[in-house]
Motif scaffolding. Structure first.
Motif, PDB file in Angstrom:
ATOM      1  N   LEU A  88      37.886   8.589  -4.014  1.00 17.17           N
ATOM      2  CA  LEU A  88      37.988   9.393  -2.812  1.00 17.17           C
ATOM      3  C   LEU A  88      36.672  10.037  -2.435  1.00 17.17           C
ATOM      4  O   LEU A  88      35.883  10.413  -3.300  1.00 17.17           O
ATOM      5  N   GLY A  89      36.487  10.154  -1.152  1.00 13.37           N
ATOM      6  CA  GLY A  89      35.292  10.821  -0.661  1.00 13.37           C
ATOM      7  C   GLY A  89      35.255  10.684   0.848  1.00 13.37           C
ATOM      8  O   GLY A  89      35.885   9.796   1.398  1.00 13.37           O
ATOM      9  N   VAL A 113      38.963   9.660  -8.649  1.00 10.70           N
ATOM     10  CA  VAL A 113      37.520   9.827  -8.804  1.00 10.70           C
ATOM     11  C   VAL A 113      37.056  10.340  -7.458  1.00 10.70           C
ATOM     12  O   VAL A 113      37.228   9.665  -6.447  1.00 10.70           O
ATOM     13  N   ILE A 114      36.552  11.553  -7.421  1.00  8.05           N
ATOM     14  CA  ILE A 114      36.168  12.149  -6.138  1.00  8.05           C
ATOM     15  C   ILE A 114      34.650  12.217  -6.060  1.00  8.05           C
ATOM     16  O   ILE A 114      34.000  12.721  -6.983  1.00  8.05           O
ATOM     17  N   SER A 123      30.180   8.619   1.975  1.00  9.24           N
ATOM     18  CA  SER A 123      29.866   9.270   0.702  1.00  9.24           C
ATOM     19  C   SER A 123      29.429   8.275  -0.364  1.00  9.24           C
ATOM     20  O   SER A 123      29.115   8.661  -1.480  1.00  9.24           O
ATOM     21  N   GLY A 124      29.428   6.976  -0.034  1.00  2.00           N
ATOM     22  CA  GLY A 124      28.932   5.979  -0.982  1.00  2.00           C
ATOM     23  C   GLY A 124      30.022   5.163  -1.660  1.00  2.00           C
ATOM     24  O   GLY A 124      29.735   4.438  -2.608  1.00  2.00           O
ATOM     25  N   LYS A 125      31.253   5.264  -1.168  1.00  2.00           N
ATOM     26  CA  LYS A 125      32.359   4.541  -1.812  1.00  2.00           C
ATOM     27  C   LYS A 125      32.166   3.029  -1.705  1.00  2.00           C
ATOM     28  O   LYS A 125      32.254   2.307  -2.700  1.00  2.00           O
ATOM     29  N   THR A 126      31.890   2.571  -0.486  1.00  2.00           N
ATOM     30  CA  THR A 126      31.747   1.121  -0.280  1.00  2.00           C
ATOM     31  C   THR A 126      30.562   0.573  -1.062  1.00  2.00           C
ATOM     32  O   THR A 126      30.653  -0.476  -1.693  1.00  2.00           O
ATOM     33  N   THR A 127      29.445   1.306  -1.025  1.00  2.00           N
ATOM     34  CA  THR A 127      28.262   0.853  -1.761  1.00  2.00           C
ATOM     35  C   THR A 127      28.573   0.754  -3.255  1.00  2.00           C
ATOM     36  O   THR A 127      28.183  -0.207  -3.919  1.00  2.00           O
ATOM     37  N   LEU A 170      41.725   0.088  -8.290  1.00  2.00           N
ATOM     38  CA  LEU A 170      40.798   1.128  -7.831  1.00  2.00           C
ATOM     39  C   LEU A 170      40.816   1.046  -6.311  1.00  2.00           C
ATOM     40  O   LEU A 170      40.438   0.035  -5.734  1.00  2.00           O
ATOM     41  N   ILE A 171      41.299   2.103  -5.675  1.00  2.00           N
ATOM     42  CA  ILE A 171      41.471   2.051  -4.222  1.00  2.00           C
ATOM     43  C   ILE A 171      40.677   3.182  -3.590  1.00  2.00           C
ATOM     44  O   ILE A 171      40.852   4.345  -3.936  1.00  2.00           O
ATOM     45  N   SER A 172      39.765   2.819  -2.694  1.00  2.00           N
ATOM     46  CA  SER A 172      38.978   3.862  -2.043  1.00  2.00           C
ATOM     47  C   SER A 172      39.665   4.282  -0.764  1.00  2.00           C
ATOM     48  O   SER A 172      40.350   3.480  -0.125  1.00  2.00           O
TER      49      SER A 172
END
Lengths: 252, 302
Positions: B36-37, B201-202, B41-45, B184-186
């Motif tokens: 999460l973010g 995971v935040i 916030s850099g999740k995809t990267t 793992l799901i963003s």
């Protein structure tokens, strides 16, 4: 093993939309537009000056090997095969299946070779299916028993085949599809031909010159057929390695 | 047991922009972990680094104990949904899956299975260019599931879905979790994942804010209660005297922190204050998330 699967997947991609078959049919049409008038106006008819003399075996051989005229279409086929992956984001699923970039690129280049070969065989087969019967009707020897004919035809198929992986490599450098297509047309249709005129000694070492040498009847301006083949293979090798390095860039 | 997914000091710079910075976390096997973010916030990267698509500037991403590129036949052990538009519009859904099956040595019968699983069997011959966004998301999930992997990485799979699609996705995630897969799901829409995830995971601005089980992350917040009373003012005084904070939330309502509902009820009974309503103050993941990211939010662009 993965290389075989990757190449098979590439072939499946070709037939999964109209793009690739459309380009090959375009190339076939382009070849036929030059073949059919030459057959019709073959210079044996009285009073027509435009045609070529088909009683000259060399002209028949050139006619049978005319599939090579589709080279621009086949290089574009390769360009589209590669840039489509970037344009539609399918490069992601391709690399998730084969994350080793060099192997992924090699599979794509192999797919290009197979695609080029299939196209070259198809166009050559259609040319034969038209030229041979028409010559028979006209009572002209199709020179099929002449070894030189087969060297020109097979050489032409080989040369045309190699244009496809060259396009694939080009598409790996220039990921934007439209830009890659325009650059391919600009370079191979315009720039190389201009360079040939300006610097004939350089021209024979360019792709167009090398390709022409493979299927030529012995043009003194060009390299020998095997010289042309070596030069063309060198281009495929160098561009392929460069493409594999280029593919190491991040996929965002 | 090897962690299904592990980020070790993952760092990615794009020029001068630091997208991800020293990010480390471990995903438990068999758990659904929400990554999460906020947007950007850099999740995809991070997910792309874990999948070998983006090369980390520093650090390592491990999937099933090794870098993704070292996995043998990766699509059979790891499935990924990265974007809903990774399809050739001229290809049919079935052809898209057929190509993946060929490239990855997956049995062709599996194509029909996953098409049925995501509810696309009836439209499998339709060109993807005519698919709605929701249908493309389903096809992306079908692609990820094609190799029957035990580990799934899903990047914002709910993006662009209509409410019905989001409900479908939620049920689908529960199904995946119940079948023992590690997911793992963003997401940046916390309410989407709140009822599905076991762990969280935040991150914010490419840095880890908090990771752990959802229960821990929610539970470590102070206990609280929501109370309604005709004598709210007196109740508030009583509660504050007992060390709690009581914030008026309307003329007869209080939000209480520091004492759980049972404690509030006991105090009220002892002091003879009439209560009309008493319940635990709902702690949403969203509220916790904003609380956790509040410090880093100040002065930082996301």
């Amino acid at each position: 093993m993965s290389l075989v699967r990757g190449t098979r997947a590439e072939i499946r991609k070709l037939f999964s939309s109209w793009m690739a078959p459309g380009i090959v049919i375009g190339g076939l049409g382009f070849v036929l537009v030059s073949v059919i008038p030459l057959l019709a106006l073959d210079g044996t008819e009285v009073g027509i000056e435009a045609g070529v003399d088909l009683t000259d075996p060399e002209n028949v051989q050139i006619l049978l090997g005319s599939a090579t005229a589709a080279n621009l279409f086949i290089v574009l086929l390769g360009v589209v095969m590669m840039t489509t992956e970037f344009r539609h984001g399918t490069i992601t699923s391709m690399l998730l299946g084969e994350p080793r970039r060099v192997l992924a690129m090699v599979a794509k280049l192999c797919g290009g070779v197979v695609a080029g070969l299939l196209s070259a065989l198809l166009i050559t087969a259609v040319v034969f299916a038209i030229v041979v019967p028409v010559l028979a009707i006209k009572g002209i020897d199709a020179t099929l028993s002449d070894g030189q004919t087969w060297r020109i035809v097979v050489g032409g198929i080989g040369a045309l085949t190699l244009w496809c992986p060259i396009g694939v490599a080009l598409g790996a450098f220039i990921r934007n599809q439209i830009a890659a297509i325009l650059i391919a047309i600009g370079w191979f249709l315009v720039a190389e031909n201009v360079l040939v005129v300006l610097f004939p000694d350089l021209g024979r070492f360019l792709l167009t010159g090398a390709s022409a040498a493979i299927g030529s009847t012995g043009d003194t301006q060009l390299l020998s057929w095997w010289g042309g083949a070596l030069v063309m293979l060198a281009y495929v090798g160098v561009l392929g390695v460069a493409a594999a390095f280029t593919l190491r860039r991040d996929i965002k | 047991m090897t962690a299904p997914i592990e980020a070790i000091e993952l760092t990615k710079h794009f020029g001068t922009n630091i997208a991800v910075s020293d990010l480390s976390f471990v995903v438990r096997p068999g758990a659904v972990t929400g990554f999460l973010g906020p947007n950007g916030s850099g999740k995809t990267t991070t997910l792309r680094m874990l999948l070998g698509l983006v090369r980390p500037t520093r650090g390592r991403g491990l999937v099933l104990g090794s870098p993704y590129a070292r996995l043998h036949n990766p699509m059979r052990s790891v499935g990924a949904v990265l974007e809903a538009d990774g399809f050739h519009p001229g290809r049919s859904a079935r052809n898209h899956l057929n190509i993946l099956a060929i490239a990855n040595g997956i049995d062709r019968s599996r194509v029909d299975e996953v098409l049925t699983l995501v509810g696309l069997a009836d439209v499998s011959k339709r060109r993807v260019g005519r698919f709605s966004l929701g249908m493309k998301q389903r096809l992306a999930l079908a692609s990820a599931l094609l190799g029957d992997p035990d580990v799934l990485l899903l990047d914002e799979p709910a993006n662009g879905l209509d409410p019905e699609g989001i409900r479908w996705l939620r049920e689908f995630l529960r199904y995946l979790a119940s079948s023992g897969k590690t997911v793992l799901i963003s997401s940046h829409v916390l309410s989407e994942v709140e009822h599905t995830v076991d762990d969280v995971v935040i991150i914010r601005s490419g840095k880890l804010v908090r990771s752990g089980t959802l229960r821990d992350v929610l539970g470590e917040r102070e206990a609280g209660a929501f109370v309604r009373s005709p004598d709210a003012e007196r109740l508030a005084i009583v509660l504050r005297a007992a060390g709690a904070t009581a914030t008026p939330a309307g003329s007869d309502q209080l939000t209480v922190r520091g004492i759980d509902p049972a404690g509030v009820g006991e105090l009220a009974a002892r002091e003879g204050v009439v209560l009309h309503e008493l319940r635990p103050a709902a702690l949403s993941l969203e509220a916790v998330f904003f609380e956790l990211t509040a410090d880093t939010a100040a002065g930082e662009a996301s």
